[in-house]
Design a protein around this motif. Structure first.
Motif, PDB file in Angstrom:
ATOM      1  N   LEU A 179     114.881  59.393  94.537  1.00 17.47           N
ATOM      2  CA  LEU A 179     114.839  60.562  95.425  1.00 17.47           C
ATOM      3  C   LEU A 179     113.407  60.803  95.850  1.00 17.47           C
ATOM      4  N   VAL A 180     113.158  60.830  97.189  1.00 16.90           N
ATOM      5  CA  VAL A 180     111.791  61.056  97.666  1.00 16.90           C
ATOM      6  C   VAL A 180     111.783  62.292  98.556  1.00 16.90           C
ATOM      7  N   ASP A 181     111.086  63.313  98.148  1.00 16.72           N
ATOM      8  CA  ASP A 181     110.986  64.546  98.938  1.00 16.72           C
ATOM      9  C   ASP A 181     109.805  65.350  98.424  1.00 16.72           C
ATOM     10  N   ALA A 182     109.054  65.943  99.346  1.00 15.10           N
ATOM     11  CA  ALA A 182     107.910  66.758  98.936  1.00 15.10           C
ATOM     12  C   ALA A 182     108.376  68.058  98.288  1.00 15.10           C
ATOM     13  N   ASP A 183     109.599  68.472  98.611  1.00 16.19           N
ATOM     14  CA  ASP A 183     110.141  69.716  98.050  1.00 16.19           C
ATOM     15  C   ASP A 183     110.674  69.414  96.649  1.00 16.19           C
ATOM     16  N   HIS A 184     109.777  69.500  95.674  1.00 13.08           N
ATOM     17  CA  HIS A 184     110.061  68.985  94.344  1.00 13.08           C
ATOM     18  C   HIS A 184     111.168  69.757  93.635  1.00 13.08           C
ATOM     19  N   ARG A 185     111.154  71.080  93.824  1.00 14.57           N
ATOM     20  CA  ARG A 185     112.139  71.894  93.107  1.00 14.57           C
ATOM     21  C   ARG A 185     113.560  71.528  93.547  1.00 14.57           C
ATOM     22  N   SER A 186     113.719  71.344  94.864  1.00 19.18           N
ATOM     23  CA  SER A 186     115.038  70.950  95.370  1.00 19.18           C
ATOM     24  C   SER A 186     115.423  69.576  94.849  1.00 19.18           C
ATOM     25  N   SER A 187     114.452  68.677  94.821  1.00 23.46           N
ATOM     26  CA  SER A 187     114.717  67.328  94.330  1.00 23.46           C
ATOM     27  C   SER A 187     115.165  67.360  92.874  1.00 23.46           C
ATOM     28  N   GLN A 188     114.504  68.217  92.111  1.00 20.68           N
ATOM     29  CA  GLN A 188     114.861  68.307  90.690  1.00 20.68           C
ATOM     30  C   GLN A 188     116.298  68.782  90.517  1.00 20.68           C
ATOM     31  N   GLN A 189     116.680  69.761  91.355  1.00 18.32           N
ATOM     32  CA  GLN A 189     118.049  70.274  91.257  1.00 18.32           C
ATOM     33  C   GLN A 189     119.057  69.199  91.670  1.00 18.32           C
ATOM     34  N   VAL A 216     120.379  53.126 101.809  1.00 21.59           N
ATOM     35  CA  VAL A 216     119.375  54.095 102.252  1.00 21.59           C
ATOM     36  C   VAL A 216     120.056  55.323 102.844  1.00 21.59           C
ATOM     37  N   VAL A 217     119.667  56.497 102.356  1.00 22.69           N
ATOM     38  CA  VAL A 217     120.132  57.760 102.935  1.00 22.69           C
ATOM     39  C   VAL A 217     118.894  58.548 103.346  1.00 22.69           C
ATOM     40  N   VAL A 218     118.837  58.923 104.639  1.00 17.97           N
ATOM     41  CA  VAL A 218     117.715  59.731 105.103  1.00 17.97           C
ATOM     42  C   VAL A 218     118.199  61.165 105.243  1.00 17.97           C
ATOM     43  N   VAL A 219     117.533  62.041 104.522  1.00 15.13           N
ATOM     44  CA  VAL A 219     117.885  63.460 104.582  1.00 15.13           C
ATOM     45  C   VAL A 219     116.804  64.140 105.406  1.00 15.13           C
ATOM     46  N   THR A 220     117.226  64.945 106.381  1.00 12.70           N
ATOM     47  CA  THR A 220     116.190  65.523 107.221  1.00 12.70           C
ATOM     48  C   THR A 220     116.597  66.849 107.823  1.00 12.70           C
ATOM     49  N   SER A 221     115.614  67.652 108.097  1.00 15.54           N
ATOM     50  CA  SER A 221     115.857  68.885 108.845  1.00 15.54           C
ATOM     51  C   SER A 221     115.657  68.649 110.343  1.00 15.54           C
ATOM     52  N   PHE A 222     115.400  67.421 110.720  1.00 14.15           N
ATOM     53  CA  PHE A 222     115.202  67.082 112.136  1.00 14.15           C
ATOM     54  C   PHE A 222     116.345  66.211 112.674  1.00 14.15           C
ATOM     55  N   ALA A 223     117.518  66.354 112.087  1.00 14.52           N
ATOM     56  CA  ALA A 223     118.598  65.421 112.409  1.00 14.52           C
ATOM     57  C   ALA A 223     118.859  65.289 113.901  1.00 14.52           C
ATOM     58  N   ASN A 224     118.705  66.375 114.665  1.00 14.57           N
ATOM     59  CA  ASN A 224     119.055  66.282 116.072  1.00 14.57           C
ATOM     60  C   ASN A 224     117.916  65.741 116.923  1.00 14.57           C
ATOM     61  N   LEU A 225     116.790  65.443 116.325  1.00 14.34           N
ATOM     62  CA  LEU A 225     115.662  64.962 117.120  1.00 14.34           C
ATOM     63  C   LEU A 225     115.304  63.507 116.830  1.00 14.34           C
ATOM     64  N   PHE A 226     115.865  62.947 115.759  1.00  9.69           N
ATOM     65  CA  PHE A 226     115.493  61.580 115.418  1.00  9.69           C
ATOM     66  C   PHE A 226     116.715  60.692 115.378  1.00  9.69           C
ATOM     67  N   GLU A 270     115.420  58.872  89.786  1.00 12.44           N
ATOM     68  CA  GLU A 270     113.975  58.887  89.676  1.00 12.44           C
ATOM     69  C   GLU A 270     113.433  59.729  90.813  1.00 12.44           C
ATOM     70  N   LEU A 271     112.365  60.462  90.577  1.00 15.05           N
ATOM     71  CA  LEU A 271     111.840  61.352  91.616  1.00 15.05           C
ATOM     72  C   LEU A 271     110.478  60.896  92.094  1.00 15.05           C
ATOM     73  N   ALA A 272     110.231  61.093  93.399  1.00 17.70           N
ATOM     74  CA  ALA A 272     108.885  60.880  93.942  1.00 17.70           C
ATOM     75  C   ALA A 272     108.608  61.990  94.947  1.00 17.70           C
ATOM     76  N   ARG A 273     107.382  62.551  94.920  1.00 19.35           N
ATOM     77  CA  ARG A 273     107.078  63.688  95.806  1.00 19.35           C
ATOM     78  C   ARG A 273     106.431  63.215  97.102  1.00 19.35           C
ATOM     79  N   ASP A 274     106.025  61.975  97.189  1.00 19.69           N
ATOM     80  CA  ASP A 274     105.409  61.496  98.434  1.00 19.69           C
ATOM     81  C   ASP A 274     105.626  59.995  98.569  1.00 19.69           C
ATOM     82  N   GLY A 275     105.191  59.454  99.679  1.00 20.30           N
ATOM     83  CA  GLY A 275     105.438  58.051 100.011  1.00 20.30           C
ATOM     84  C   GLY A 275     104.804  57.079  99.047  1.00 20.30           C
ATOM     85  N   THR A 276     103.577  57.343  98.664  1.00 18.66           N
ATOM     86  CA  THR A 276     102.897  56.369  97.812  1.00 18.66           C
ATOM     87  C   THR A 276     103.494  56.336  96.412  1.00 18.66           C
TER      88      THR A 276
END
Lengths: 533, 138
Positions: free
Chosen positions: B13-23, B84-94, B36-42
Motif C-alpha cells: 500500500l503506497v499513500d502519503a495519508d498514513h493514517r488511512s493506509s494503516q486503517q 496494480v490498483v490506482v486509488v485517486t481523488s482525481f479519477a475524473n481527470l486522469f 506492507e505500507l509505504a508513505r512515498d515513492g522511494t
C-alpha cells in the motif's frame, strides 16, 4: 432676296460673274497639263511640315488626295459655278473637318495653290489682270464655302460638348448621390437619420437587419418609441434634446433596442447633430453598433476564465477533501465490522451506516462539482437523437414508475444524426427527466412528463415538459451552481446540464407556469469549430 | 475464514495519508492479506527491491518523491504479473491508459472497501493470471 442661296449671295458679294467663269475656263485649258505637277509640289510641301503631315494616314492616301486636288483644280477652273458646285465644295470642306485638317493649314495651303495658278495666269497671252482677279474671286469663294464646314462643325461640336457636359454633370451628380446612398446603405453600422422631432428619416440596411423592421415600417416614426430605446436611466431623450437644442454636438448612448420580434439587442450609438451641413430632413444622425453578440462572447470568455480558475481550485480542493473522506470511510468500514461482530448493536450499526452514507454524499458532491467546474470536453461523435432519447427515457422510467408518473417519449418522425457526446447528452436528458418526474411527483397527483425531439434546419430541438407545479419564481436562477429547491440536492445538476449544453455550443432555456414547465434545448447539428475549450 | 499463511497474498500500500493506509492495512490483513505500507515513492521502491514477492500494488496517483506511473513501471519490471490498483481523488481527470498495459484498475477516493476487497479476492485467487488487462471498474 429671299430666294438667293448662300452661294449666290457670296458670288454677288465678290462680284463673280459669267465673264470670270469664261476667263477661268481659258486658264484651266492652259493649266490643265501642269495640274498634276502643281498637286505634287503642294503635297511635297505638306510632307515637309510635321503638324500638317500628321493628318495623313499613309502614302496611298496622299496619292489619292493628290488626284483629288487635280480634280478639284480642274473643277475650280472649269465650273459650272452652280449650286451643285457649291455643294461639292461644301463636301470637300466637310472632309477637311473630318480628317482633322486645321483651318490654318487649309488657308495657307490655298495660298500655295493660288501662287501656282497665278504663275500660270501670268503666262497667259491675254486678259492676265482680269484672269488674276477671277482667280482671286473663285478661290476666296472656295475658301468661304469650305470654312462654312468648319463653322458648322464648330457649332455642332460646341453644342455636343455642352450636351455632353450637361449629361456628364448630371451623371456625376447622380453617381455621387448613388455612392452616398450605397455607402449609407451598405455600411456595417446602423445609420439612422432623425428630423427635428426625432422621427426616423433615414434607416439603412444594417438598421433593418438589427431591428428586424423594414424601412417603410419605421420612416416617420419616433426613433425612441419605435425602436424601444432604453438606456435604463431615461438618458436617451435628454441626449437627443441636447443635440437638437445645440447644447451639444455629439453624444454616445449605450441602449437596449427592442427588435420587431420583441428581442432585446444591445446597441452602442453615436449621436451627432448634423448642424451646418443639415439638409432639409435630417437634424441628428445616429450611428449604432449592435454589440449584443460581442458582449455575450466577452461574457462567455470571462465566464470561461472564471471557470478555469475555479476548475483548478476545485481539482486541488477535491483532492484535499477526498483524502480525509477516504480515511473517514475506511474507519467507518472498520467500525461497521467491529460492531457487526457484537450482537445487539443494531442502532450503532445504523448510525455507522448513516455516517458512511453521508461520506458518500459528500464524495458525490465533490465529484459533481469537479464535473461542473472542470469537465472533460465533450467527445463529439455522430449521435442518434431517437436512440439517445429512448435510452434516457429507459433510465428515467424506473423513477417515473416509482412515483406513478406517466413518461412519454416523442421521437422525431425520422431519426436525426448529429454531432454530440452521447454520454453527456444522456446525462443532460436524464437529469432533466428526473427533475421533471420529481417535480410532478411532489404535487402528489401522478402527472405526466414528456420528452420531445425534433429537427430544425441546422439544429435539433429537445423539450422536456411536465405538468407539475412549475418553478417557484419565474426568474429563479435555476442554472446557477448550488441553487437547489430539492432536499438533498447538490444544486449542481442543472448547472452541469447547462454547462454540457453550452459546451456543445447549444442553448437551454425554460418557460414555466403552474401546470406546465418546459425546458427547451437547442443543439447544433454540427458544432462548428468544436467545443468551447 | 483466514487462509493459511503460505497462501496469503502480499499487498504493498503506497499513500502519503498514513493514517488511512494503516486503517486499510488493518482491514486487509483481517481479510487475509499480508500488507506492507509505504508513505512515498522511494520507500515503495525500497519495498519492491526486497527479495519477497509482491502480488498487489495499491497506490495513490499522487505521491511524494516519485510519480505513480514510474512506480508502477518499476513494480511491473521487478514483479512481473503484479496486480496494480490506482486509488485517486482525481479519477475524473486522469486516464488509466497512461500506465501502459495492462491498464490498471482505478478506484476513486473515498475508497469503497468492499469493492476493493472483492476485486482483490477475484484476482489473487490465481495470482499469475492477474497480468491480463483489467476490466473497467463498475
Amino acid at each position: 432676296m429671299a430666294s438667293e442661296t448662300r452661294f449666290q449671295e457670296l458670288k454677288r458679294y465678290v462680284r463673280f460673274d459669267d465673264a470670270d467663269a469664261g476667263l477661268l475656263r481659258e486658264l484651266g485649258r492652259v493649266a490643265g497639263p501642269e495640274l498634276p505637277a502643281i498637286a505634287q509640289r503642294f503635297y511635297d510641301r505638306i510632307r515637309e511640315h510635321e503638324d500638317a503631315h500628321a493628318v495623313f494616314r499613309d502614302e496611298a492616301q496622299i496619292q489619292r488626295l493628290q488626284r483629288s486636288l487635280v480634280d478639284w483644280m480642274k473643277r475650280v477652273l472649269g465650273g459650272p459655278y452652280d449650286e451643285a458646285y457649291f455643294e461639292q465644295t461644301a463636301r470637300i470642306g466637310q472632309v477637311h473637318v473630318r480628317i482633322g485638317l486645321p483651318q490654318r493649314y487649309m488657308l495657307t495651303a490655298m495660298a500655295l495653290i493660288r501662287v501656282e495658278l497665278m504663275r500660270v495666269a501670268e503666262r497667259l497671252e491675254r486678259d492676265v489682270p482680269a484672269t488674276r482677279e477671277a482667280l482671286v474671286r473663285v478661290l476666296d469663294l472656295e475658301l468661304a464655302s469650305m470654312l462654312e464646314a468648319y463653322k458648322d462643325s464648330f457649332v455642332e461640336r460646341l453644342e455636343q460638348t455642352r450636351r455632353q457636359e450637361q449629361s456628364d454633370h448630371g451623371a456625376a451628380l447622380a453617381k455621387a448621390e448613388q455612392r452616398y446612398i450605397a455607402a449609407v446603405d451598405l455600411a456595417g453600422v446602423m445609420i439612422v437619420g432623425l428630423d427635428q422631432d426625432c422621427r426616423i428619416q433615414v434607416f439603412n440596411r444594417e438598421a433593418e437587419r438589427v431591428s428586424g423592421f423594414a424601412r417603410d415600417e419605421v420612416l416617420g416614426n419616433g426613433f425612441v418609441d419605435r425602436l424601444g430605446l432604453d438606456d435604463g436611466s431615461g438618458g436617451v431623450e435628454i441626449k437627443l434634446r441636447n443635440l437638437l437644442s445645440g447644447a451639444s454636438n455629439a453624444e454616445t448612448l449605450d441602449s437596449g433596442l427592442r427588435t420587431r420580434s420583441g428581442k432585446l439587442r444591445e446597441v452602442v450609438w453615436h449621436l451627432a447633430s448634423v448642424g451646418a451641413v443639415a439638409d432639409a430632413g435630417v437634424s441628428v444622425l445616429a450611428t449604432g453598433r449592435d454589440v449584443t453578440d460581442e458582449r455575450a462572447r466577452d461574457e462567455r470568455s470571462r465566464q470561461n476564465e472564471r471557470m478555469a480558475a475555479i476548475g483548478t481550485l476545485a481539482a486541488g480542493l477535491a483532492h484535499e477533501i477526498r483524502n480525509p473522506l477516504n480515511g473517514a470511510q475506511l474507519h467507518v468500514s472498520f467500525l461497521e465490522r467491529a460492531i457487526k461482530r457484537k450482537s445487539d448493536q443494531a442502532d450503532m450499526l445504523e448510525a455507522t451506516r448513516i455516517v458512511g452514507d453521508e461520506i458518500k454524499r459528500l464524495a458525490r458532491l465533490v465529484t459533481e462539482f469537479l464535473d461542473f467546474a472542470r469537465p472533460k470536453p465533450p467527445e463529439l461523435k455522430p449521435t442518434s437523437l431517437t436512440r439517445s432519447m429512448e435510452h434516457a427515457c429507459g433510465l428515467a422510467s424506473a423513477l417515473a414508475n416509482g412515483h406513478g408518473v406517466k413518461l412519454t417519449c416523442d421521437v422525431p418522425g425520422s431519426d436525426v444524426t448529429f454531432m454530440a457526446d452521447s454520454q453527456k447528452l444522456t446525462q443532460v436528458l436524464l437529469n432533466l427527466l428526473n427533475n421533471a418526474v420529481e417535480a410532478v411527483a411532489s404535487s402528489g397527483t401522478g402527472g405526466t412528463v414528456l420528452l420531445r425531439g425534433r429537427r430544425g434546419p441546422r439544429q435539433v430541438f429537445i423539450d422536456v415538459e411536465d405538468d407539475g407545479p412549475g418553478l417557484p419564481t419565474p426568474d429563479a436562477p435555476i442554472f446557477d451552481a448550488f441553487y437547489s429547491t430539492k432536499d438533498g440536492g447538490t444544486g449542481l445538476g442543472l448547472a452541469i446540464t447547462h454547462r454540457i449544453v453550452t459546451d456543445h455550443r447549444g442553448s437551454i432555456d425554460v418557460s414555466s407556469r403552474p401546470g406546465r414547465t418546459c425546458f427547451h434545448i437547442t443543439l447544433p447539428l454540427e458544432p462548428s469549430g468544436g467545443a468551447i475549450p | 475464514m483466514s487462509p493459511t499463511a503460505v497462501n496469503r497474498s502480499r499487498v504493498l500500500l503506497v499513500d502519503a495519508d498514513h493514517r488511512s493506509s494503516q486503517q486499510l492495512a488493518r482491514l486487509l490483513s483481517e481479510d487475509g492479506f499480508d500488507v506492507e505500507l509505504a508513505r512515498d515513492g522511494t520507500t515503495a521502491v525500497e519495498a519492491l527491491t526486497q527479495p519477497r514477492s509482491i502480488d498487489v500494488l495499491v497506490t495513490e496517483l499522487r505521491l511524494p518523491r516519485l510519480d505513480a506511473t514510474s512506480l508502477v513501471r518499476f513494480a511491473r519490471a521487478r514483479h512481473p504479473g503484479v496486480m496494480v490498483v490506482v486509488v485517486t481523488s482525481f479519477a475524473n481527470l486522469f486516464s488509466a491508459e497512461r500506465f501502459g498495459q495492462p491498464v490498471p484498475l482505478m478506484l476513486p477516493k473515498p475508497l469503497d472497501y468492499d469493492a476493493l476487497l472483492s476485486l482483490l479476492r477475484e484476482r489473487t485467487e490465481r495470482p499469475r493470471e492477474s497480468a491480463r488487462p483489467a476490466s473497467p471498474t463498475p
